[in-house]
Enzyme design. Structure first.
Site, PDB file in Angstrom:
ATOM      1  N   ALA A   1      37.703  60.765  31.900  1.00  0.00           N
ATOM      2  CA  ALA A   1      36.984  61.212  30.718  1.00  0.00           C
ATOM      3  C   ALA A   1      37.962  62.030  29.877  1.00  0.00           C
ATOM      4  O   ALA A   1      38.984  62.493  30.378  1.00  0.00           O
ATOM      5  CB  ALA A   1      35.778  62.041  31.127  1.00  0.00           C
TER       6      ALA A   1
ATOM      7  N   GLU B   1      39.291  65.561  39.446  1.00  0.00           N
ATOM      8  CA  GLU B   1      38.493  66.592  38.769  1.00  0.00           C
ATOM      9  C   GLU B   1      38.635  67.960  39.404  1.00  0.00           C
ATOM     10  O   GLU B   1      38.532  68.988  38.736  1.00  0.00           O
ATOM     11  CB  GLU B   1      37.007  66.193  38.760  1.00  0.00           C
ATOM     12  CG  GLU B   1      36.674  65.037  37.820  1.00  0.00           C
ATOM     13  CD  GLU B   1      36.754  63.674  38.496  1.00  0.00           C
ATOM     14  OE1 GLU B   1      37.377  63.566  39.584  1.00  0.00           O
ATOM     15  OE2 GLU B   1      36.206  62.717  37.936  1.00  0.00           O
TER      16      GLU B   1
ATOM     17  N   GLY C   1      36.951  59.705  35.608  1.00  0.00           N
ATOM     18  CA  GLY C   1      36.017  58.752  35.013  1.00  0.00           C
ATOM     19  C   GLY C   1      36.568  57.323  34.968  1.00  0.00           C
ATOM     20  O   GLY C   1      35.801  56.368  34.949  1.00  0.00           O
TER      21      GLY C   1
ATOM     22  N   GLU D   1      35.768  55.961  38.263  1.00  0.00           N
ATOM     23  CA  GLU D   1      34.316  55.755  38.295  1.00  0.00           C
ATOM     24  C   GLU D   1      33.901  54.553  37.460  1.00  0.00           C
ATOM     25  O   GLU D   1      32.970  53.822  37.809  1.00  0.00           O
ATOM     26  CB  GLU D   1      33.616  57.025  37.798  1.00  0.00           C
ATOM     27  CG  GLU D   1      33.842  58.189  38.757  1.00  0.00           C
ATOM     28  CD  GLU D   1      33.359  59.520  38.221  1.00  0.00           C
ATOM     29  OE1 GLU D   1      33.773  59.906  37.106  1.00  0.00           O
ATOM     30  OE2 GLU D   1      32.560  60.164  38.908  1.00  0.00           O
TER      31      GLU D   1
END
Ligand code: HXC
Length: 260
Positions: free
Chosen positions: A66, A132, A109, A112
């Protein structure tokens, strides 16, 4: 359609290719990128000429996560009220198979995102990780849950708590991806397109049902899942493709599926 953060193309009539296209930021998944990705996938899902979708990034990065710069000043109230990142899961509602072709970094992300696809192929350069923890946070796009299911508790804990990147070979050995494919540049995308092409040659109702039943295994109890599979299997006797598929076998010829 014109997109800013992705490129949508059609390498074969029945195969769609979506390339994440934010190279300078290593395909960091900013919100507008995800809006475009969800829109493109929705359009392809509704396009009867498309049988399967390949999702890829660049040689250096599938996606490095992200967008940290977008997130760094976020507050809880805003994130919660506006359901920050909840729309990421929209892509798991797509009926058509999505194959991730991963080269380079698939982090946070980005990892993911690959895990939300149906099949993952990786080039030997691929590196998967959930870093993260190094940013003072945890996965938020399903990583903790999907990794725990796919690779087990100890390995999921290791990834989430240390942030260590794992290699393509480790990911394959851990059952996180289908396999590692050839060395050359673009090889993994070629392989994914070939796989998408093969899937597209099948009866599309059965393909949709196949995806639905495998996904059910991650949501239902075994008893519920087995009942769901059996009912859908029984239901497919109502399709022309089943008659054609089994009829063609009995007549020793190739089936011609009509997706009806
Ligand atoms: C925003 C990013 C970014 C990211 C890289 N960039 N990753 N920008 N968000 N996630 C930007 C860098 O700031 C830099 O921009 C440019 O991309 C190139 O990156 P470099 O770091 O210079 O490249 P390199 O030295 O090769 O290192 C590659 C890297 C590193 C190891 C992948 O970029 C990195 O650690 N990125 C962050 C990975 C990460 O922590 N991901 C998880 C994010 S949190 P400039 O402008 O300086 O050139 C997350 C939460 C998801 O994903 C939860 C919700 C779904």
């Amino acid at each position: 359609t014109n997109y800013t953060y992705i490129i949508a193309s059609r390498p074969e009539p029945a195969v769609a290719l979506i390339t994440l296209n934010r190279p300078k930021a290593l395909n960091a998944l900013c919100s507008p990128l995800f809006v475009e990705l969800n829109q493109a996938l929705k359009d392809l899902d509704n396009d009867a000429s498309v049988g399967a979708v390949v999702l890829t990034g660049s040689e250096k990065a599938f996606a490095a996560g992200a967008d940290i710069k977008e997130m760094k000043d976020k507050e809880f109230a805003d994130a919660y009220k506006n359901r920050f990142l909840e729309d990421w899961a929209d892509m798991t509602k797509i009926r058509k198979p999505i194959i991730a072709a991963v080269s380079g970094y698939a982090l946070g992300g980005g990892c993911e995102l690959a895990l939300m696809c149906d099949i993952i192929l990786a080039s030997p350069t691929a590196k998967f990780g959930q870093p993260e923890i190094n940013l003072g946070t945890i996965p938020g796009g399903g990583g903790s849950q999907r990794l725990a299911q796919l690779i087990g508790k100890s390995r999921a804990m290791e990834m989430v708590l240390t942030g260590r990147m794992i290699t393509a070979t480790e990911a394959a050995n851990w059952g996180m991806i289908s396999r590692v494919v050839g060395e050359g540049e673009g090889e993994v995308v070629k392989e994914a397109i070939a796989m998408a092409s093969e899937i597209s040659s099948k009866g599309q109702i059965a393909v949709q049902a196949g995806k639905e039943v495998v996904n059910a295994a991650y949501e239902l109890t075994l008893a519920e899942g087995l009942r769901f599979e059996r009912r859908l299997f029984q239901g497919l006797f109502a399709t022309n493709d089943q008659k054609e598929g089994m009829g063609a076998f009995a007549e020793k010829r190739k089936p011609k599926f009509t997706h009806t």
